[in-house]
Scaffold this motif. Structure first.
Motif, PDB file in Angstrom:
ATOM      1  N   HIS A  67      -1.613   0.112  -1.835  1.00 12.00           N
ATOM      2  CA  HIS A  67      -0.679   1.200  -1.509  1.00 12.00           C
ATOM      3  C   HIS A  67       0.763   0.782  -1.781  1.00 12.00           C
ATOM      4  CE1 HIS A  67      -3.678   3.370   1.401  1.00 12.00           C
ATOM      5  NE2 HIS A  67      -4.074   3.338   0.146  1.00 12.00           N
ATOM      6  N   ASP A  71       2.947   2.917  -4.244  1.00  9.20           N
ATOM      7  CA  ASP A  71       4.148   3.590  -3.707  1.00  9.20           C
ATOM      8  C   ASP A  71       5.384   3.231  -4.527  1.00  9.20           C
ATOM      9  OD1 ASP A  71       2.625   4.781  -1.790  1.00  9.20           O
ATOM     10  OD2 ASP A  71       3.134   3.359  -0.194  1.00  9.20           O
ATOM     11  N   SER A  97     -11.727   6.170  -1.520  1.00  6.66           N
ATOM     12  CA  SER A  97     -11.162   6.632  -0.258  1.00  6.66           C
ATOM     13  C   SER A  97      -9.740   6.092  -0.069  1.00  6.66           C
ATOM     14  CB  SER A  97     -12.105   6.200   0.869  1.00  6.66           C
ATOM     15  OG  SER A  97     -11.423   6.007   2.039  1.00  6.66           O
ATOM     16  N   LYS A 100      -7.367   8.321  -1.965  1.00 11.27           N
ATOM     17  CA  LYS A 100      -7.533   9.782  -1.873  1.00 11.27           C
ATOM     18  C   LYS A 100      -6.205  10.532  -1.762  1.00 11.27           C
ATOM     19  CE  LYS A 100      -8.548  10.157   3.056  1.00 11.27           C
ATOM     20  NZ  LYS A 100      -8.935   8.868   3.621  1.00 11.27           N
ATOM     21  N   SER A 101      -5.191   9.861  -1.245  1.00 12.11           N
ATOM     22  CA  SER A 101      -3.901  10.564  -1.130  1.00 12.11           C
ATOM     23  C   SER A 101      -3.029  10.374  -2.371  1.00 12.11           C
ATOM     24  CB  SER A 101      -3.158  10.089   0.114  1.00 12.11           C
ATOM     25  OG  SER A 101      -2.970   8.700   0.049  1.00 12.11           O
ATOM     26  N   TYR A 102      -3.563   9.716  -3.373  1.00 10.25           N
ATOM     27  CA  TYR A 102      -2.791   9.495  -4.599  1.00 10.25           C
ATOM     28  C   TYR A 102      -3.473  10.207  -5.767  1.00 10.25           C
ATOM     29  CZ  TYR A 102      -0.706   5.551  -2.057  1.00 10.25           C
ATOM     30  OH  TYR A 102      -0.066   4.765  -1.142  1.00 10.25           O
ATOM     31  N   ASP A 103      -2.652  10.680  -6.692  1.00  4.09           N
ATOM     32  CA  ASP A 103      -3.192  11.279  -7.909  1.00  4.09           C
ATOM     33  C   ASP A 103      -3.256  10.189  -8.979  1.00  4.09           C
ATOM     34  OD1 ASP A 103      -4.002  12.967  -9.905  1.00  4.09           O
ATOM     35  OD2 ASP A 103      -1.975  13.704 -10.333  1.00  4.09           O
TER      36      ASP A 103
END
Lengths: 373, 348
Positions: A67, A71, A97, A100-103
């Motif tokens: 992450h 980021d 998983s 999942k919040s990243y494209d």
């Protein structure tokens, strides 16, 4: 025998990175250690990123580190592609998983899953190229950054398509990312070891005969194409090749060659040498699985095999990488295969297209004549 | 967040332990190195060593064997593959077989040391590596040097020095060695052994003979200590760097051997003055270095040289090249100054 002495071909992770990094609009992140990062970073002529994981991240989980890296890269107008290396691939972490919040594009192609071609194909399958019926032109296939001739090949085929008034479709894999989903309906190949499967393949561009055949097919599917400038150029340049080779044969015996390369380039080299110089092709050692060949041919993966084949056949011309060149510096050598270490290459050189054949024959004649002096 | 490596953050970006160890073991001429892992790890290193060898005008290729771990070995364990590869390697006419593991072999828990313990009638030297699980590149170098040193017996001392842990992947490795031998020649002291660069296991048996070990740099201090304990050989912790540092190097070596150094020092200072004079034309120019190297040893030595010539260090000045390792000796400083002048000319 599973073991391999001095393996000559890179792993799947490198192939995946080579595929993805060719697209403008993708930032490639190698999810692994610095050791895995440095090899593709030194081999591929584009910037790469890495997560540079440490031992404690293997033990306690590498999600936070992943992450942290993502980021830092987001918000730069580029899609991020994460390429898995061996250790993260077997840790059993649920990477999807984690992401999942990243494209992002995730390519699971650890080194142990195969060779460079495996990783290249895997990455391409994740990108899922598709044909846009409204897209004009012809796609160019086989431009893999791992191949030191890929940039020269693309320039040459773009030039030839331009001569024939044919627009260029998507270049796999050296294009904008958006083009992947908007490929033209037809494709021509450069290095056929790295095909995309996008569009109907009209043929390759290695060797004058193949170029001629492929451009006739282009004319049949592109009514606006005018291939006569290409045909005239082939005729004119072939005449020059024939004259130069004929002059060589007035003084010298035909070369006796062994060729070590990806099968596509090796087949081109063998055919060209036989056609123009009546060369004796003693052996083709293909780095990848070889296709059918009229010449003696096998899958050669280790340096000790290369050494023993050169000793066995005693050729006066060797085509291959700088590994092969190091076996015996007294023999004529042509660099056709990565890596080509120990030499400076700045200008784009091609194997494909008319210029590719001209360069190839020119290099062979000069190398052979230099050795005869 | 950093995802492109900064050279000074060694724990994360310091390279692979395996590569570090290979940079040592592949310099032992009559040996073979087994890399226990997937083929790709071996190819990557083979290609890298090949490239650096060519950079140093060496056509010889390292002798590496990969155990070629496949997906199946990763599931069921790779010790069988290592055992088979070791048996095959031991049948060759070699004086030693080095066994290096990779991060994947360490992750799946293969007991490399146990497989290596079987008697194969040739010395089998497992070197603790494990890719990034084994630490950094430098850990690999140190572990390999220690593993080799541990096999060597003591021998009588001779009037000579050893060079310890040269950076075999460094582009100017030979030039650095030549500079050190030039300084040693000025004191009349020969080199016994380059441990380990282009030597045989027989050569390495002379390891304990030197009266002084000269380490390539301070990162090898642990190796220096180990050799001091094993053979009673004192060490100097790095190659000479900087103007004053080079003079200090001459004095330290001379002190160890109890030889006079005043003439050698005087001549070296004259040479340094001559070189600085050569670069008078760039006096008064403003230069700057890569900010990542601002507090490095390299930067300190570079500032010393700049000060002597009258070059101004200024953040807005011309960016001149500076390597992580400081230039070696007076000759290294001269090459550095040529690169600075090239950069200054390019900017003008």
């Amino acid at each position: 025998m599973p073991e391999c002495e001095n393996p000559l071909w890179p792993c799947a992770m490198t192939g995946a990175a080579a595929c993805l990094a060719g697209f403008e609009g993708i930032t490639v992140v190698i999810r692994g250690s610095s050791g895995c990062y440095y090899y593709p970073a030194t081999l591929l002529p584009v910037p790469l990123h890495g997560t540079f994981i440490l031992e404690n991240e293997v033990i306690f989980g590498s999600e936070q580190r992943l992450h942290e890296v993502l980021d830092g890269l987001f918000g730069k107008d580029k899609k991020i592609a994460v390429v898995m290396t061996c250790v993260p691939a077997i840790l059993g972490e649920d990477v999807r998983s984690m992401l999942k919040s990243y494209d992002v594009i995730l390519v699971d192609s650890p080194g142990f899953s195969g060779d460079v071609e495996t990783g290249y194909k895997k990455a391409l399958s994740v990108l899922a190229p598709s044909v846009d019926p409204g897209r004009e032109g012809i796609n160019i296939d086989g431009a893999c950054l791992f191949d030191p001739f890929s940039w020269g090949n693309v320039r040459e085929i773009v030039r030839l398509l331009g001569c024939a008034s044919v627009p260029v479709g998507t270049v796999f894999c050296s294009d904008r990312l958006e083009s992947v989903g908007h490929a033209a309906a037809y494709t021509v190949g450069t290095n056929m070891d790295f095909t995309s499967g996008a569009g109907s393949m009209l043929g390759g561009t290695l060797g004058l005969e193949e170029i001629s055949t492929t451009f006739r097919r282009i004319a049949s599917v592109c009514p606006e194409a005018d291939i006569s400038p290409v045909e005239r150029e082939i005729e004119r340049e072939e005449e020059r090749i024939v004259r130069a080779c004929d002059k060589y044969l007035r003084r010298f015996d035909p070369p006796q060659a062994v060729i070590f390369s990806g099968f596509s380039y090796a087949a081109f080299a063998a055919k060209t040498l036989e056609h123009y110089l009546d060369a004796d092709i003693l052996y083709i050692g293909a780095r990848n699985e070889p296709g059918t060949s009229p010449f003696p041919c096998g899958h050669v993966t280790g340096f000790s095999q290369v050494t023993s084949l050169i000793r066995q056949f005693n050729p006066d011309l060797i085509l291959g990488s700088s590994f092969e060149r190091s076996v015996d510096s007294r023999r004529a050598f042509i660099g056709l295969t990565p890596p080509l270490r120990g030499m400076v290459k700045l200008a784009p050189h091609s194997v494909a297209g008319i210029t590719g054949t001209l360069s190839f024959v020119e290099n062979v004649l000069n190398a052979c004549m230099d050795r005869k002096k | 967040m950093i995802s492109n490596p900064l050279p000074l953050n060694l724990s994360r970006y310091g390279g692979c332990t395996l590569t570090g160890a290979l940079s040592v073991t592949t310099q032992v001429r009559d040996s073979v190195t087994i890399v226990h892992g997937p083929k790709g790890c071996t190819h990557h290193n083979f290609s890298l060593l090949h490239a650096t060898g060519l950079d140093n005008d060496r056509a010889t290729l390292p002798d590496l064997i990969s155990t070629g771990l496949s997906e199946c070995d990763i599931i069921f364990g790779g010790e069988g593959a290592l055992g088979r590869t070791l048996d095959a390697a031991a049948k060759r006419n070699v004086s030693a077989v080095f066994v290096l593991s990779t991060c994947i072999a360490d992750t799946i828990g293969d007991d490399v040391a146990a497989v290596c313990r079987k008697d194969r009638r040739v010395p089998v030297l497992p070197v603790p590596t494990g890719g990034f699980l084994g630490g950094t590149f430098q850990n690999g170098v140190n572990n390999a040097l220690n593993a080799i040193a541990d096999t060597i017996e003591s021998c009588p001392k001779v009037w000579c020095v050893n060079i310890i842990g040269e950076k075999n992947l460094e582009y100017e490795v030979e030039e650095n060695f030549i500079e050190v031998t030039r300084l040693l020649d000025a004191l009349g002291i020969p080199v016994n052994l380059r441990f380990v660069r282009d030597c045989s296991m027989t050569d390495i048996h002379r390891l304990g003979a030197a009266r002084l070990n000269i380490l390539r740099d301070d990162d090898l201090r642990a190796v220096g200590e180990r050799l001091r304990l094993r053979f009673g050989t004192p060490f100097i912790s790095s190659f000479p760097a900087g103007l004053a540092g080079t003079i200090g190097f001459l004095e330290s070596v001379a002190d160890t051997f109890g030889v006079k150094y005043l003439q050698a020092v005087r001549e070296e200072k004259v040479l340094q003055e001559e070189i600085l004079t050569e670069f008078n034309d760039i006096s008064g120019t403003a230069i700057t270095f890569d900010p990542a190297l601002a507090d490095s040893e390299s930067s300190r030595h570079a500032c010393e040289v700049a000060g002597r010539i009258g070059i101004v260090i200024d953040r807005g000045g011309c960016r001149v090249p500076l390597e992580i390792s400081p230039p070696v000796g007076t000759a290294g400083l001269r090459r550095m100054l040529h690169r600075w002048r090239r950069a200054i000319h390019a900017r003008v």
